[in-house]
Write a protein that holds these residues in place. Structure first.
Motif, PDB file in Angstrom:
ATOM      1  N   THR A   7     -30.677   4.573  -1.372  1.00  0.00           N
ATOM      2  CA  THR A   7     -30.017   4.615  -2.681  1.00  0.00           C
ATOM      3  C   THR A   7     -28.513   4.410  -2.537  1.00  0.00           C
ATOM      4  O   THR A   7     -27.894   3.690  -3.342  1.00  0.00           O
ATOM      5  N   ILE A   8     -27.923   5.028  -1.536  1.00  0.00           N
ATOM      6  CA  ILE A   8     -26.489   4.829  -1.290  1.00  0.00           C
ATOM      7  C   ILE A   8     -26.222   3.368  -0.943  1.00  0.00           C
ATOM      8  O   ILE A   8     -25.285   2.747  -1.463  1.00  0.00           O
ATOM      9  N   ALA A   9     -27.042   2.787  -0.067  1.00  0.00           N
ATOM     10  CA  ALA A   9     -26.860   1.395   0.332  1.00  0.00           C
ATOM     11  C   ALA A   9     -26.953   0.450  -0.866  1.00  0.00           C
ATOM     12  O   ALA A   9     -26.242  -0.550  -0.946  1.00  0.00           O
ATOM     13  N   ARG A  10     -27.810   0.790  -1.831  1.00  0.00           N
ATOM     14  CA  ARG A  10     -28.044  -0.098  -2.965  1.00  0.00           C
ATOM     15  C   ARG A  10     -27.046   0.087  -4.096  1.00  0.00           C
ATOM     16  O   ARG A  10     -26.726  -0.869  -4.815  1.00  0.00           O
ATOM     17  N   THR A  11     -26.531   1.300  -4.274  1.00  0.00           N
ATOM     18  CA  THR A  11     -25.762   1.576  -5.499  1.00  0.00           C
ATOM     19  C   THR A  11     -24.321   1.983  -5.268  1.00  0.00           C
ATOM     20  O   THR A  11     -23.523   1.952  -6.214  1.00  0.00           O
ATOM     21  N   ALA A  12     -23.946   2.376  -4.056  1.00  0.00           N
ATOM     22  CA  ALA A  12     -22.587   2.900  -3.850  1.00  0.00           C
ATOM     23  C   ALA A  12     -21.587   1.777  -3.608  1.00  0.00           C
ATOM     24  O   ALA A  12     -21.939   0.685  -3.161  1.00  0.00           O
ATOM     25  N   ARG A  13     -20.353   2.069  -3.886  1.00  0.00           N
ATOM     26  CA  ARG A  13     -19.261   1.143  -3.593  1.00  0.00           C
ATOM     27  C   ARG A  13     -18.039   1.966  -3.212  1.00  0.00           C
ATOM     28  O   ARG A  13     -17.908   3.127  -3.607  1.00  0.00           O
ATOM     29  N   ALA A  16     -26.089  -2.963  -8.418  1.00  0.00           N
ATOM     30  CA  ALA A  16     -25.649  -3.757  -7.264  1.00  0.00           C
ATOM     31  C   ALA A  16     -24.787  -2.914  -6.346  1.00  0.00           C
ATOM     32  O   ALA A  16     -24.031  -2.058  -6.796  1.00  0.00           O
ATOM     33  N   MET A  17     -24.902  -3.175  -5.050  1.00  0.00           N
ATOM     34  CA  MET A  17     -24.126  -2.442  -4.046  1.00  0.00           C
ATOM     35  C   MET A  17     -22.960  -3.309  -3.592  1.00  0.00           C
ATOM     36  O   MET A  17     -23.119  -4.495  -3.339  1.00  0.00           O
ATOM     37  N   ALA A  18     -21.794  -2.691  -3.512  1.00  0.00           N
ATOM     38  CA  ALA A  18     -20.635  -3.365  -2.917  1.00  0.00           C
ATOM     39  C   ALA A  18     -20.387  -2.755  -1.559  1.00  0.00           C
ATOM     40  O   ALA A  18     -20.102  -1.590  -1.469  1.00  0.00           O
TER      41      ALA A  18
END
Length: 532
Positions: free
Chosen positions: A447-453, A529-531
């Motif tokens: 979830t962090i990889a996909r949504t965090a920036r 999206a993940m940045a």
């Protein structure tokens, strides 16, 4: 309700964060998750991963203290403990370097004291070893930490999450290059009595060479000189260290603590320059460094024609003399100079200036434009890295002993070193280049990889992750591999201390401003999206 805090990772960064958190006047609920069985040492200092001969790259006097300074703690240990690590009681000194495993024992002991102190102050502290965190899911009632422990899964909700997972190495078994990992160090003994190539020439590479050499023979000190003698089956044992520049690191030289500020390139001035805009920032900082070097060490400045140098040409001039000399001749000469300066407690002006400038650049690299950051990495970083990555004198003596015995060479290589097909004269090649920068997409928390920036924040909030979807509390990433792209000097215990304390201050400020919410395990957000 107590603020609920999760610390993912149980190494030194987590210890520094925990020590800062328990200073809170308000009671906290803190849980540390560690995938391995021991909380405290972290990967660089853990039993089983490190060889007893591997030295920490930080002197006792430089180590940020926990409950007790390291050298003071060592003096309290009994003879059995000291002899286990080859430490003579009368040789314990704040300027000395010690085996990594001794630091690991220190961190384990300090954790016990910090936990006892925290509980006495009214905090709830839970330690969860053998627990692998599989995801962190932010939500409006807190973040769910999902975990696996001995085949059983679970989740718990926390108001604040610190990701402090530490070093992250490639799995050597799955690496396409065919290069071997130096971890765990116990595997290095299997390479004894063979022809070994080592990619890298830093302290990590030296540790690999020393560990394999110790399994193939013995190091002894005779009349103050270190020698290496082959074992019965040493045969054609040899080591070749390979790097792009073909240099060996310098021996640790004397410098006073705390550092004196530079005349022009101070942190305050650097931050002022940063506020003036990104355009030309790297060149303005470099000009200040040139002015300070010329003022503090005019002999060095004249020798490399410093006033004509630019960001792009400085490093080549700085290293030119060293590259023109055999690396072992240079190492022997440099070791003698460092030993003399340490006895005299004198600095080399240009070395001390670059060391202080490194701290200044460290605080502003995140403010550089993408183009300037790329220029910094390509042209300037090597000067600072070489300077602050100087190594213990004992390590240099061991390298010289191996070379004198005809068993060690240094080779300059162009491009990337591939598998054994590229170097058929080696039986095995070990990749000892150290930690590689990682992206958030590689963090192992889906979830962090996909949504965090990464958010553009400053001060105590600068390690907070941002999310498009509103969430309660904070999630901070203080795992060094994921910070290296933005903070290229982020390495070692001094930075671990800064990271832990900064993250703790962020949590305490947030906890004081917002009450904790009832537990409710949130579902992973979708479609964001993940940045990286």
């Amino acid at each position: 309700m107590r603020p609920r805090i999760a610390i993912i990772g149980g190494g030194p960064t987590a210890l520094f964060a925990l020590q800062a958190l328990i200073s809170s006047d308000n009671p906290l609920s803190i849980e540390i998750f560690e995938q391995f069985g021991q909380i405290g040492p972290g990967m660089p200092y853990r039993e089983g991963l490190n060889d007893p001969r591997m030295l920490a790259n930080i002197a006792s006097r430089e180590m940020p203290p926990l409950r007790m300074p390291f050298a003071e703690w060592l003096r309290e240990q009994d003879e059995t403990f000291l002899s286990r690590f080859g430490i003579a009681r009368d040789a314990i000194d704040e300027a000395a370097y010690y085996p990594r495993l001794a630091l690991g024992a220190y961190f384990t002991a300090q954790l016990a004291e910090i936990v006892a102190r925290g509980r006495a102050l009214g905090h709830q502290i839970e330690l969860s070893p053998h627990t692998r965190v599989t995801d962190v899911v932010p939500g409006d009632a807190g973040s769910a930490v999902r975990w696996q422990r001995k085949g059983r899964g679970g989740a718990s909700v926390h108001d604040h999450v610190l990701i402090a997972t530490g070093h992250d190495w490639d799995d050597p078994e799955s690496a396409a290059s065919g290069l071997l990992s130096p971890w765990p160090a116990s595997r290095l003994r299997m390479l004894a009595n063979r022809r070994i190539g080592i990619v890298g020439s830093s302290l990590s590479a030296i540790d690999v060479a020393v560990a394999i050499a110790a399994a193939s023979g013995t190091f002894d000190t005779i009349d103050g000189r270190t020698i290496w003698s082959p074992g019965e089956h040493a045969g054609t044992f040899s080591v070749t260290m390979m790097s792009r520049n073909g240099m060996l690191p310098e021996a640790d030289a004397y410098y006073p603590l705390p550092f004196d500020p530079l005349p022009s390139l101070t942190k305050e001035r650097a931050l002022e320059e940063g506020q003036s805009g990104q355009a030309g920032l790297l060149d303005r900082l470099f000009a200040l460094l040139v002015d300070d070097l010329a003022r503090l060490d005019p002999t060095y400045a004249r020798a490399i024609d410093l006033k004509t140098r630019t960001v792009e040409t400085y490093a080549a001039a700085h290293f030119a003399e060293r590259l023109a000399v055999d690396p072992f001749v240079w190492a022997k000469r440099n070791l003698a100079e460092a030993e003399r300066l340490n006895r005299q407690r004198r600095v080399t002006p240009w070395r001390y200036a670059i060391l202080r400038a490194h701290e200044v650049f460290e605080c502003v690299t995140a403010e550089l434009s993408a183009a300037d950051l790329a220029r910094f990495h390509q042209h300037l970083k090597s000067v600072f890295t070489d300077n602050y990555a100087s190594v213990p004198h004992r390590s240099i003596r061991r390298l010289l002993a191996l070379h004198d015995a005809g068993r060690l060479e240094v080779e300059r290589v162009e491009g990337e070193v591939g598998h054994l097909g590229q170097g058929a004269h080696f039986d095995a090649i070990v990749d000892a280049r150290g930690q590689k920068p990682r992206k958030l997409a590689e963090i192992g928390l889906p979830t962090i990889a996909r949504t965090a920036r990464w958010s553009k924040r400053s001060g105590n909030d600068r390690f907070r992750l941002g999310f498009a979807q509103p969430m309660a509390g904070t999630i901070q990433c203080i795992a060094i591999p994921y910070l290296l792209r933005r903070y290229p000097f982020m390495q070692g215990l001094v930075n671990a201390h800064e990271l832990g304390e900064t993250a703790a201050r962020c949590i305490l400020a947030q906890a004081a401003a917002r009450p904790a919410r009832p537990s409710q395990v949130p579902e992973p957000p979708r479609g964001l999206a993940m940045a990286g």
